[in-house]
Design a protein around this motif. Structure first.
Motif, PDB file in Angstrom:
ATOM      1  N   LEU A  13       0.812  -1.217   0.000  1.00  0.00           N
ATOM      2  CA  LEU A  13       0.000   0.000   0.000  1.00  0.00           C
ATOM      3  C   LEU A  13       0.841   1.261   0.000  1.00  0.00           C
ATOM      4  CD1 LEU A  13      -2.891  -0.935   2.434  1.00  0.00           C
ATOM      5  CD2 LEU A  13      -2.957  -0.802  -0.036  1.00  0.00           C
ATOM      6  N   SER A  14       2.140   1.120  -0.058  1.00  0.00           N
ATOM      7  CA  SER A  14       2.981   2.305  -0.044  1.00  0.00           C
ATOM      8  C   SER A  14       3.092   2.947  -1.419  1.00  0.00           C
ATOM      9  CB  SER A  14       4.377   1.954   0.468  1.00  0.00           C
ATOM     10  OG  SER A  14       4.999   1.055  -0.419  1.00  0.00           O
ATOM     11  N   ARG A  15       2.638   2.272  -2.460  1.00  0.00           N
ATOM     12  CA  ARG A  15       2.716   2.852  -3.797  1.00  0.00           C
ATOM     13  C   ARG A  15       1.577   3.842  -4.026  1.00  0.00           C
ATOM     14  NH1 ARG A  15       1.271  -2.874  -6.125  1.00  0.00           N
ATOM     15  NH2 ARG A  15      -0.981  -2.769  -5.944  1.00  0.00           N
ATOM     16  N   HIS A  16       1.641   4.573  -5.108  1.00  0.00           N
ATOM     17  CA  HIS A  16       0.655   5.607  -5.418  1.00  0.00           C
ATOM     18  C   HIS A  16      -0.692   4.986  -5.767  1.00  0.00           C
ATOM     19  CE1 HIS A  16      -0.932   9.365  -6.848  1.00  0.00           C
ATOM     20  NE2 HIS A  16      -1.331   8.758  -7.932  1.00  0.00           N
ATOM     21  N   ARG A  17      -1.770   5.556  -5.194  1.00  0.00           N
ATOM     22  CA  ARG A  17      -3.126   5.086  -5.482  1.00  0.00           C
ATOM     23  C   ARG A  17      -3.912   6.229  -6.104  1.00  0.00           C
ATOM     24  NH1 ARG A  17      -3.911   4.801  -0.065  1.00  0.00           N
ATOM     25  NH2 ARG A  17      -6.073   5.269  -0.369  1.00  0.00           N
ATOM     26  N   ASN A  18      -4.630   5.943  -7.178  1.00  0.00           N
ATOM     27  CA  ASN A  18      -5.469   6.950  -7.817  1.00  0.00           C
ATOM     28  C   ASN A  18      -6.814   7.078  -7.130  1.00  0.00           C
ATOM     29  OD1 ASN A  18      -3.658   7.708  -9.799  1.00  0.00           O
ATOM     30  ND2 ASN A  18      -4.294   6.071 -11.151  1.00  0.00           N
ATOM     31  N   VAL A  19      -7.306   6.018  -6.528  1.00  0.00           N
ATOM     32  CA  VAL A  19      -8.619   6.019  -5.900  1.00  0.00           C
ATOM     33  C   VAL A  19      -8.451   6.308  -4.418  1.00  0.00           C
ATOM     34  CG1 VAL A  19     -10.664   4.636  -5.408  1.00  0.00           C
ATOM     35  CG2 VAL A  19      -9.443   4.324  -7.550  1.00  0.00           C
ATOM     36  N   LEU A  20      -9.112   7.359  -3.934  1.00  0.00           N
ATOM     37  CA  LEU A  20      -9.027   7.736  -2.533  1.00  0.00           C
ATOM     38  C   LEU A  20     -10.241   7.213  -1.778  1.00  0.00           C
ATOM     39  CD1 LEU A  20      -7.958  11.474  -2.845  1.00  0.00           C
ATOM     40  CD2 LEU A  20      -6.499   9.490  -2.499  1.00  0.00           C
ATOM     41  N   THR A  21     -10.072   6.939  -0.496  1.00  0.00           N
ATOM     42  CA  THR A  21     -11.201   6.561   0.339  1.00  0.00           C
ATOM     43  C   THR A  21     -12.025   7.810   0.642  1.00  0.00           C
ATOM     44  OG1 THR A  21      -9.970   6.900   2.374  1.00  0.00           O
ATOM     45  CG2 THR A  21      -9.878   4.695   1.405  1.00  0.00           C
ATOM     46  N   ALA A  23     -12.759   9.126   3.492  1.00  0.00           N
ATOM     47  CA  ALA A  23     -12.096   9.946   4.505  1.00  0.00           C
ATOM     48  C   ALA A  23     -10.967  10.768   3.889  1.00  0.00           C
ATOM     49  CB  ALA A  23     -11.560   9.057   5.618  1.00  0.00           C
ATOM     50  N   GLU A  24     -10.220  10.173   2.970  1.00  0.00           N
ATOM     51  CA  GLU A  24      -9.135  10.899   2.304  1.00  0.00           C
ATOM     52  C   GLU A  24      -9.685  12.013   1.418  1.00  0.00           C
ATOM     53  OE1 GLU A  24      -5.782   7.379   1.934  1.00  0.00           O
ATOM     54  OE2 GLU A  24      -7.331   7.552   0.400  1.00  0.00           O
ATOM     55  N   ARG A  25     -10.807  11.751   0.728  1.00  0.00           N
ATOM     56  CA  ARG A  25     -11.423  12.792  -0.115  1.00  0.00           C
ATOM     57  C   ARG A  25     -11.931  13.950   0.735  1.00  0.00           C
ATOM     58  NH1 ARG A  25     -15.884  10.307  -3.612  1.00  0.00           N
ATOM     59  NH2 ARG A  25     -15.945   8.742  -2.004  1.00  0.00           N
ATOM     60  N   ILE A  26     -12.562  13.629   1.875  1.00  0.00           N
ATOM     61  CA  ILE A  26     -13.068  14.683   2.760  1.00  0.00           C
ATOM     62  C   ILE A  26     -11.919  15.515   3.293  1.00  0.00           C
ATOM     63  CG2 ILE A  26     -14.158  15.084   5.009  1.00  0.00           C
ATOM     64  CD1 ILE A  26     -16.030  12.747   4.354  1.00  0.00           C
ATOM     65  N   ALA A  27     -10.826  14.868   3.672  1.00  0.00           N
ATOM     66  CA  ALA A  27      -9.666  15.587   4.193  1.00  0.00           C
ATOM     67  C   ALA A  27      -9.081  16.510   3.130  1.00  0.00           C
ATOM     68  CB  ALA A  27      -8.612  14.598   4.675  1.00  0.00           C
ATOM     69  N   ASN A  50      -6.182  12.594  -7.646  1.00  0.00           N
ATOM     70  CA  ASN A  50      -4.986  12.332  -6.870  1.00  0.00           C
ATOM     71  C   ASN A  50      -3.860  12.047  -7.848  1.00  0.00           C
ATOM     72  OD1 ASN A  50      -3.340  11.897  -4.683  1.00  0.00           O
ATOM     73  ND2 ASN A  50      -3.875   9.755  -4.508  1.00  0.00           N
ATOM     74  N   ARG A  51      -3.243  13.098  -8.347  1.00  0.00           N
ATOM     75  CA  ARG A  51      -2.219  12.954  -9.370  1.00  0.00           C
ATOM     76  C   ARG A  51      -0.855  12.793  -8.732  1.00  0.00           C
ATOM     77  NH1 ARG A  51      -6.467  12.569 -11.561  1.00  0.00           N
ATOM     78  NH2 ARG A  51      -7.266  13.828 -13.248  1.00  0.00           N
ATOM     79  N   LYS A  52      -0.059  11.931  -9.298  1.00  0.00           N
ATOM     80  CA  LYS A  52       1.318  11.769  -8.854  1.00  0.00           C
ATOM     81  C   LYS A  52       2.186  12.661  -9.723  1.00  0.00           C
ATOM     82  CE  LYS A  52       4.980   8.417  -8.218  1.00  0.00           C
ATOM     83  NZ  LYS A  52       5.375   7.016  -8.362  1.00  0.00           N
ATOM     84  N   LEU A  53       2.866  13.587  -9.100  1.00  0.00           N
ATOM     85  CA  LEU A  53       3.701  14.515  -9.840  1.00  0.00           C
ATOM     86  C   LEU A  53       5.067  13.890 -10.081  1.00  0.00           C
ATOM     87  CD1 LEU A  53       2.878  17.832  -7.995  1.00  0.00           C
ATOM     88  CD2 LEU A  53       1.956  16.997 -10.137  1.00  0.00           C
ATOM     89  N   VAL A  54       5.473  13.887 -11.331  1.00  0.00           N
ATOM     90  CA  VAL A  54       6.781  13.368 -11.695  1.00  0.00           C
ATOM     91  C   VAL A  54       7.615  14.545 -12.167  1.00  0.00           C
ATOM     92  CG1 VAL A  54       8.040  11.809 -13.210  1.00  0.00           C
ATOM     93  CG2 VAL A  54       5.782  11.165 -12.370  1.00  0.00           C
ATOM     94  N   THR A  55       8.717  14.748 -11.520  1.00  0.00           N
ATOM     95  CA  THR A  55       9.582  15.858 -11.896  1.00  0.00           C
ATOM     96  C   THR A  55      10.580  15.394 -12.936  1.00  0.00           C
ATOM     97  OG1 THR A  55      11.088  15.373 -10.091  1.00  0.00           O
ATOM     98  CG2 THR A  55       9.338  16.965  -9.660  1.00  0.00           C
ATOM     99  N   GLY A  56      10.982  16.314 -13.768  1.00  0.00           N
ATOM    100  CA  GLY A  56      11.948  15.998 -14.811  1.00  0.00           C
ATOM    101  C   GLY A  56      13.349  15.879 -14.250  1.00  0.00           C
ATOM    102  N   LYS A  57      14.219  15.290 -15.023  1.00  0.00           N
ATOM    103  CA  LYS A  57      15.601  15.116 -14.600  1.00  0.00           C
ATOM    104  C   LYS A  57      16.384  16.376 -14.961  1.00  0.00           C
ATOM    105  CE  LYS A  57      15.455  10.156 -15.238  1.00  0.00           C
ATOM    106  NZ  LYS A  57      16.035   9.009 -15.930  1.00  0.00           N
ATOM    107  N   SER A  58      16.646  17.202 -13.971  1.00  0.00           N
ATOM    108  CA  SER A  58      17.365  18.445 -14.211  1.00  0.00           C
ATOM    109  C   SER A  58      18.731  18.446 -13.538  1.00  0.00           C
ATOM    110  CB  SER A  58      16.543  19.631 -13.724  1.00  0.00           C
ATOM    111  OG  SER A  58      16.327  19.519 -12.337  1.00  0.00           O
ATOM    112  N   SER A  59      19.177  17.292 -13.083  1.00  0.00           N
ATOM    113  CA  SER A  59      20.443  17.247 -12.362  1.00  0.00           C
ATOM    114  C   SER A  59      21.625  17.553 -13.282  1.00  0.00           C
ATOM    115  CB  SER A  59      20.627  15.882 -11.705  1.00  0.00           C
ATOM    116  OG  SER A  59      20.635  14.865 -12.684  1.00  0.00           O
ATOM    117  N   LYS A  60      21.567  17.144 -14.548  1.00  0.00           N
ATOM    118  CA  LYS A  60      22.658  17.428 -15.480  1.00  0.00           C
ATOM    119  C   LYS A  60      22.768  18.932 -15.753  1.00  0.00           C
ATOM    120  CE  LYS A  60      22.825  13.064 -17.977  1.00  0.00           C
ATOM    121  NZ  LYS A  60      22.705  12.423 -19.295  1.00  0.00           N
TER     122      LYS A  60
END
Length: 66
Positions: A13-21, A23-27, A50-60
């Motif tokens: 359950l530690s991975r990203h979930r698109n569907v919220l319970t 209680a999570e939606r109310i919060a 509930n979008r998971k934001l992915v940042t680009g690789k800007s380390s270079k």
């Protein structure tokens, strides 16, 4: 006999979930000021993205700039 990967416990359950319970939606709605916990009915509340934001690789670029 081995255990199927989908049945193993642990960090499942530690991975990203698109569907919220509910209680999570109310919060999340209360955090944005769109839901009043005292007056609003928790049944039939709207869907919340509930979008998971992915940042680009800007380390270079940062290393080259320094």
């Amino acid at each position: 006999m081995s255990l199927d990967a989908s049945l193993k416990s642990g960090g499942g359950l530690s991975r990203h979930r698109n569907v919220l319970t509910r209680a999570e939606r109310i919060a999340k709605l209360a955090e944005n000021g769109e839901f009043d916990t005292e007056q609003d009915n928790p049944l039939g509340i709207r869907k919340v993205g509930n979008r998971k934001l992915v940042t680009g690789k800007s380390s270079k670029k940062k290393k080259e700039a320094e």
